[in-house]
Design a protein around this motif. Sequence first.
Motif, short mmCIF file in Angstrom:
data_model
loop_
_atom_site.label_atom_id
_atom_site.label_comp_id
_atom_site.label_asym_id
_atom_site.label_seq_id
_atom_site.Cartn_x
_atom_site.Cartn_y
_atom_site.Cartn_z
N GLU A 109 23.95 29.57 -13.14
CA GLU A 109 23.62 28.34 -12.42
C GLU A 109 22.77 27.37 -13.22
OE1 GLU A 109 23.00 31.47 -11.53
OE2 GLU A 109 21.07 31.67 -10.51
N ASP A 110 22.22 27.82 -14.33
CA ASP A 110 21.39 26.95 -15.16
C ASP A 110 22.18 26.14 -16.17
OD1 ASP A 110 18.65 29.34 -15.32
OD2 ASP A 110 19.07 27.72 -13.89
N TRP A 111 23.46 26.44 -16.31
CA TRP A 111 24.30 25.75 -17.30
C TRP A 111 25.11 24.67 -16.62
CZ3 TRP A 111 24.52 26.97 -22.64
CH2 TRP A 111 23.61 27.97 -23.01
N THR A 112 25.29 23.54 -17.31
CA THR A 112 25.82 22.35 -16.67
C THR A 112 27.31 22.14 -16.89
OG1 THR A 112 23.68 21.32 -17.07
CG2 THR A 112 25.47 19.87 -16.39
N TYR A 113 27.74 22.32 -18.12
CA TYR A 113 29.13 21.99 -18.48
C TYR A 113 29.88 23.25 -18.88
CZ TYR A 113 26.94 17.43 -18.68
OH TYR A 113 26.24 16.31 -18.36
N TRP A 114 31.11 23.36 -18.39
CA TRP A 114 31.90 24.58 -18.61
C TRP A 114 33.31 24.25 -19.08
CZ3 TRP A 114 29.88 29.45 -17.87
CH2 TRP A 114 28.64 29.51 -17.24
N GLY A 115 33.83 25.12 -19.94
CA GLY A 115 35.22 25.05 -20.30
C GLY A 115 36.07 25.80 -19.28
#
Length: 124
Positions: A109-115
């Motif tokens: 949940e702390d990461w913003t952008y995902w592949g």
Amino acid sequence: QVQPVESGGGLVQAGGSLRLSCLASGSTFSNYDMGWFRQGPGKEREFVAAIKWSAETYYADSVRGRFTISRENAKNTVFLRMNSLRAEDTALYYCAAVHSSYFFRTRVEDWTYWGQGTQVTVSS
């Protein structure tokens, strides 16, 4: 913002190696920590490794010593070299980006952008 795109997944025998790549297009690459996560069949998505602009790295205990994360800043690319692969490494591997901070972040949940993810299957 950045848009990560993964590549390099595939089928490999146990004990083999594979290298994943992630091209992060968009905003200034140097502003972001980059990371790899994975989600195995029936499991929650979990942290694998992360790297800062400075090349400082952090690994999950389950992959430390077998996986290596690196980045080529001039090419906006991050890599995950995976050696000594095991059946339990089978998963959909995701590249992620988050605006750089002092501490390493390991929670999804702390990461913003995902592949979109790339599949790694290890046959035993």
